[in-house]
Scaffold this motif. Sequence first.
Motif, PDB file in Angstrom:
ATOM      1  N   GLU A  93       0.839  -1.093  -0.003  1.00 56.50           N
ATOM      2  CA  GLU A  93      -0.019   0.093   0.063  1.00 56.50           C
ATOM      3  C   GLU A  93       0.804   1.260   0.101  1.00 56.50           C
ATOM      4  O   GLU A  93       0.548   2.268  -0.919  1.00 56.50           O
ATOM      5  N   ASN A  94       1.784   1.138   1.014  1.00 56.07           N
ATOM      6  CA  ASN A  94       2.836   2.427   0.875  1.00 56.07           C
ATOM      7  C   ASN A  94       3.593   2.542  -0.300  1.00 56.07           C
ATOM      8  O   ASN A  94       3.970   3.714  -0.962  1.00 56.07           O
ATOM      9  N   LEU A  95       3.954   1.512  -1.082  1.00 54.88           N
ATOM     10  CA  LEU A  95       4.662   1.530  -2.424  1.00 54.88           C
ATOM     11  C   LEU A  95       3.653   2.170  -3.453  1.00 54.88           C
ATOM     12  O   LEU A  95       4.048   3.210  -4.210  1.00 54.88           O
ATOM     13  N   TYR A  96       2.466   1.946  -3.334  1.00 56.72           N
ATOM     14  CA  TYR A  96       1.502   2.504  -4.224  1.00 56.72           C
ATOM     15  C   TYR A  96       1.169   3.885  -4.051  1.00 56.72           C
ATOM     16  O   TYR A  96       1.218   4.753  -4.865  1.00 56.72           O
ATOM     17  N   THR A  97       1.072   4.407  -2.806  1.00 54.77           N
ATOM     18  CA  THR A  97       0.994   5.914  -2.394  1.00 54.77           C
ATOM     19  C   THR A  97       2.050   6.741  -2.613  1.00 54.77           C
ATOM     20  O   THR A  97       2.157   8.015  -3.228  1.00 54.77           O
ATOM     21  N   TRP A  98       3.292   5.974  -2.253  1.00 57.16           N
ATOM     22  CA  TRP A  98       4.456   6.590  -2.610  1.00 57.16           C
ATOM     23  C   TRP A  98       4.645   7.154  -4.152  1.00 57.16           C
ATOM     24  O   TRP A  98       5.236   8.128  -4.462  1.00 57.16           O
ATOM     25  N   ILE A  99       4.267   6.157  -4.838  1.00 58.05           N
ATOM     26  CA  ILE A  99       4.383   6.341  -6.474  1.00 58.05           C
ATOM     27  C   ILE A  99       3.582   7.443  -7.130  1.00 58.05           C
ATOM     28  O   ILE A  99       3.810   8.122  -7.839  1.00 58.05           O
ATOM     29  N   PHE A 100       2.197   7.130  -6.671  1.00 58.04           N
ATOM     30  CA  PHE A 100       1.120   7.800  -7.385  1.00 58.04           C
ATOM     31  C   PHE A 100       0.367   9.182  -6.528  1.00 58.04           C
ATOM     32  O   PHE A 100      -0.052  10.069  -7.094  1.00 58.04           O
ATOM     33  N   LEU A 101       0.874   9.266  -5.163  1.00 53.85           N
ATOM     34  CA  LEU A 101       0.118  10.492  -4.563  1.00 53.85           C
ATOM     35  C   LEU A 101       1.119  11.207  -4.100  1.00 53.85           C
ATOM     36  O   LEU A 101       1.745  11.516  -3.178  1.00 53.85           O
ATOM     37  N   LYS A 102       1.513  12.102  -5.294  1.00 53.00           N
ATOM     38  CA  LYS A 102       2.440  13.333  -5.117  1.00 53.00           C
ATOM     39  C   LYS A 102       2.166  14.741  -5.676  1.00 53.00           C
ATOM     40  O   LYS A 102       1.422  14.649  -6.486  1.00 53.00           O
ATOM     41  N   ASP A 116      -3.443   8.639   7.442  1.00 48.68           N
ATOM     42  CA  ASP A 116      -1.836   8.708   7.008  1.00 48.68           C
ATOM     43  C   ASP A 116      -2.050   7.514   6.106  1.00 48.68           C
ATOM     44  O   ASP A 116      -1.964   6.369   6.553  1.00 48.68           O
ATOM     45  N   LEU A 117      -1.794   7.718   4.805  1.00 49.52           N
ATOM     46  CA  LEU A 117      -1.468   6.824   3.657  1.00 49.52           C
ATOM     47  C   LEU A 117       0.094   6.551   3.598  1.00 49.52           C
ATOM     48  O   LEU A 117       0.413   5.703   2.698  1.00 49.52           O
ATOM     49  N   PHE A 118       0.903   7.065   4.430  1.00 47.04           N
ATOM     50  CA  PHE A 118       2.402   6.606   4.099  1.00 47.04           C
ATOM     51  C   PHE A 118       3.029   6.238   5.514  1.00 47.04           C
ATOM     52  O   PHE A 118       3.694   6.895   6.030  1.00 47.04           O
ATOM     53  N   PRO A 119       2.627   5.144   6.038  1.00 43.93           N
ATOM     54  CA  PRO A 119       3.019   4.425   7.245  1.00 43.93           C
ATOM     55  C   PRO A 119       4.391   4.273   7.553  1.00 43.93           C
ATOM     56  O   PRO A 119       5.066   4.364   8.498  1.00 43.93           O
ATOM     57  N   MET A 166       4.332  14.383   0.880  1.00 48.32           N
ATOM     58  CA  MET A 166       3.838  15.221   2.179  1.00 48.32           C
ATOM     59  C   MET A 166       3.091  16.263   1.494  1.00 48.32           C
ATOM     60  O   MET A 166       2.099  16.843   2.150  1.00 48.32           O
ATOM     61  N   GLN A 167       3.649  17.081   0.501  1.00 50.07           N
ATOM     62  CA  GLN A 167       3.184  18.127  -0.306  1.00 50.07           C
ATOM     63  C   GLN A 167       1.552  17.781  -0.702  1.00 50.07           C
ATOM     64  O   GLN A 167       0.819  18.612  -0.877  1.00 50.07           O
ATOM     65  N   TRP A 168       1.437  16.510  -1.356  1.00 49.16           N
ATOM     66  CA  TRP A 168       0.150  16.056  -1.639  1.00 49.16           C
ATOM     67  C   TRP A 168      -0.640  16.030  -0.548  1.00 49.16           C
ATOM     68  O   TRP A 168      -1.837  16.505  -0.742  1.00 49.16           O
ATOM     69  N   MET A 169      -0.167  15.377   0.746  1.00 47.29           N
ATOM     70  CA  MET A 169      -1.229  15.346   1.961  1.00 47.29           C
ATOM     71  C   MET A 169      -1.650  16.733   2.214  1.00 47.29           C
ATOM     72  O   MET A 169      -2.619  17.013   2.802  1.00 47.29           O
ATOM     73  N   ILE A 170      -0.587  17.656   2.363  1.00 44.22           N
ATOM     74  CA  ILE A 170      -0.643  19.002   2.886  1.00 44.22           C
ATOM     75  C   ILE A 170      -1.888  19.527   1.951  1.00 44.22           C
ATOM     76  O   ILE A 170      -2.875  20.424   2.358  1.00 44.22           O
ATOM     77  N   ASN A 171      -1.569  19.509   0.760  1.00 40.76           N
ATOM     78  CA  ASN A 171      -2.650  20.256  -0.235  1.00 40.76           C
ATOM     79  C   ASN A 171      -3.929  19.476  -0.088  1.00 40.76           C
ATOM     80  O   ASN A 171      -4.988  20.133  -0.160  1.00 40.76           O
ATOM     81  N   LYS A 172      -4.162  18.297   0.102  1.00 42.62           N
ATOM     82  CA  LYS A 172      -5.372  17.352   0.360  1.00 42.62           C
ATOM     83  C   LYS A 172      -6.183  18.059   1.713  1.00 42.62           C
ATOM     84  O   LYS A 172      -7.330  18.202   1.272  1.00 42.62           O
ATOM     85  N   ILE A 173      -5.512  18.260   2.794  1.00 44.70           N
ATOM     86  CA  ILE A 173      -5.981  18.792   3.827  1.00 44.70           C
ATOM     87  C   ILE A 173      -6.393  20.269   3.747  1.00 44.70           C
ATOM     88  O   ILE A 173      -7.310  20.599   4.298  1.00 44.70           O
ATOM     89  N   GLY A 174      -5.420  20.863   3.178  1.00 43.09           N
ATOM     90  CA  GLY A 174      -5.643  22.444   2.842  1.00 43.09           C
ATOM     91  C   GLY A 174      -6.962  22.468   1.932  1.00 43.09           C
ATOM     92  O   GLY A 174      -7.708  23.306   2.158  1.00 43.09           O
TER      93      GLY A 174
END
Length: 361
Positions: free
Chosen positions: A20-29, A134-137, A145-153
């Motif tokens: 799962e973390n491999l997937y999120t690392w590749i695609f959620l950027k 958290d999708l990046f355990p 991290m920027q993707w996550m900050i943007n999503k929460i924002g």
Amino acid sequence: MKKRIFFLLCALLLGMVLLENLYTWIFLKADPTLAQAKIEWARFENPYKRKTSLSWQKAAIHLHTDRIWFTPGRNSPEEIETVYAANGYKILGFTDYERITLPEKLSSIKGYEWGMNLKKRHLTVLGTEEVTNDLFPIYASVENMQWMINKIGSQGGFIVINHPLLNDSFPLKILSELKNYNALEVFSPFGDIPKQWDKLLSNKVPSFCMASDDLHYLPREEYIRIKTSGLPNWRDLSSEIYKQEGESLMRYVLINTDSLEESEVLKSLREGNYLCVRKMERTLQDPKLGPIGMKGEEEIFFEFQDTPLTVEFIGQNSEVLLHTAYSKRGSYKIRPSDSYVRIQAIFPTAVVLSNPFFPKK
């Protein structure tokens, strides 16, 4: 046989987490350099521009309770609220791990702490109705991290980067690259970082300060003072066994707001219309302050009720632009060469930081 099955199940679970973390690392950027262009510099010119009905309301943000299943030995929301209310706090922001918890009596800001990862990269998120998990355990890049900050924002969250020095979770290089967070935990029990904050401000990475107890346990003497009689609970046992020395009543923010309603408090936080305070010791008196702001478009001023030991106007790369001693009032006229200016006041009982003033562009 049972042990083999147990280890196989553990290996399977770990494998699923890794995949799962491999997937999120590749695609959620998201590219932080694109976020740079979105900075609205006008909102950093004078955080204290708006005059409010209430001044310097005491607020505690980043407090953990026993409402998470893996923290049964921590304090209840009622216990924390009782202690903080007795010490003059008007607003609380509980930030349990990816869960929203609210106090019952004091004014509150809905919040939670994002981050269940090995690196302890945690964010305080305030003002959202829903929790983002958290999708990046295991691992997250700067782009993740920027993707996550943007999503929460995008959900309207006020985002604070927590305790950068803990586990070296947010070194200066990463903080310099990330954009669109609102505040940085400059005062934390895991280390104070005013000089690192100055480096970011000097490199045109603007943010407001935050001062947080990051409360995990009330100190034992405070817990005993407010505990009720009855059958022993997890908190009683852990308090006796570990003699906890929790961080409380040490770091807080003072907010200018028109009311204690959540929407008004959040409005002031987004403007930076507040101060960050770190007391020297929890039992000392809070410093009595007064207005901070601008006269015209160039002169920054302060007026305090208590006499500070020193007040400094600080600019680029932590340069002391003006130093005063034992003065309740003072001002500094912004020079064309100043990229930003902030106020740092030291009292016998506490250190007080203003948010930065950025000259008009």
